[in-house]
Write a protein that holds these residues in place. Sequence first.
Motif, PDB file in Angstrom:
ATOM      1  N   LYS A   9       0.777  -1.167  -0.019  1.00  0.00           N
ATOM      2  CA  LYS A   9      -0.018  -0.086  -0.015  1.00  0.00           C
ATOM      3  C   LYS A   9       0.957   1.326   0.128  1.00  0.00           C
ATOM      4  CE  LYS A   9      -4.113  -2.116   1.969  1.00  0.00           C
ATOM      5  NZ  LYS A   9      -5.157  -2.258   3.009  1.00  0.00           N
ATOM      6  N   LYS A  10       2.196   1.049   0.198  1.00  0.00           N
ATOM      7  CA  LYS A  10       3.166   2.212   0.273  1.00  0.00           C
ATOM      8  C   LYS A  10       3.577   2.599  -0.996  1.00  0.00           C
ATOM      9  CE  LYS A  10       5.600   1.181   4.620  1.00  0.00           C
ATOM     10  NZ  LYS A  10       6.969   1.192   5.225  1.00  0.00           N
ATOM     11  N   ILE A  11       3.468   1.612  -2.040  1.00  0.00           N
ATOM     12  CA  ILE A  11       4.046   1.956  -3.030  1.00  0.00           C
ATOM     13  C   ILE A  11       3.405   2.988  -4.337  1.00  0.00           C
ATOM     14  CG2 ILE A  11       4.655   0.569  -5.467  1.00  0.00           C
ATOM     15  CD1 ILE A  11       6.421  -0.027  -3.024  1.00  0.00           C
ATOM     16  N   LYS A  12       3.915   3.846  -4.511  1.00  0.00           N
ATOM     17  CA  LYS A  12       3.211   4.983  -5.482  1.00  0.00           C
ATOM     18  C   LYS A  12       4.051   4.682  -6.785  1.00  0.00           C
ATOM     19  CE  LYS A  12       2.629   8.206  -1.537  1.00  0.00           C
ATOM     20  NZ  LYS A  12       2.376   9.533  -1.096  1.00  0.00           N
ATOM     21  N   ALA A  13       5.018   4.254  -7.023  1.00  0.00           N
ATOM     22  CA  ALA A  13       5.759   4.221  -8.082  1.00  0.00           C
ATOM     23  C   ALA A  13       6.470   2.944  -8.205  1.00  0.00           C
ATOM     24  CB  ALA A  13       6.823   5.385  -8.355  1.00  0.00           C
TER      25      ALA A  13
END
Length: 175
Positions: A9-13
């Motif tokens: 859920k932390k992943i943005k890229a």
Amino acid sequence: MSTINYDLKKIKALVFDVDGVLSANVIPMSQDGEPMRTVNIKDGYALHLAGKQGLLLGIITGGRSEAVRKRFVALGIPSVDIYMSSSVKIHDYHDFRDRHSLKDEEILYVGDDIPDIEVMRECGLPCCPKDASAEVKAVSRYISYANGGYGCGRDVVEQVLKVQGLWMDDKAFGW
């Protein structure tokens, strides 16, 4: 459900090497000496969907082929986030991260060989295909069940999108 031991859920890229990750380790050469890569259609769809869902996408490759750039632009990756002829990948990684105001822990990177290791040591979630070099496997938090060019990209992207609730929603149907 995910087999990646990380809070996806932390992943943005999502940032990828090309040769050995999104294309196979063996590359036929044209008569002019140009590498002719194969691509995995399911990897491409997953990348396209990730972009539609708002994840940032980047390519960092030592390759110089304009066909590679065209492929990823067609999938929705902005040209400015496609780093070609990358001789020291950590510099391009820093540019991508800083331009998008990201933290390292928000970036997943998939690499397969020694030029990727500096980036993999710095990003939050270093991943690799099943057939990556031993040195890369040693720094990876996740090793895909698939070889590079044979579904590794799809494996990683699908797990992130599923955990974030973005896999099978209305945007998933169509290009």
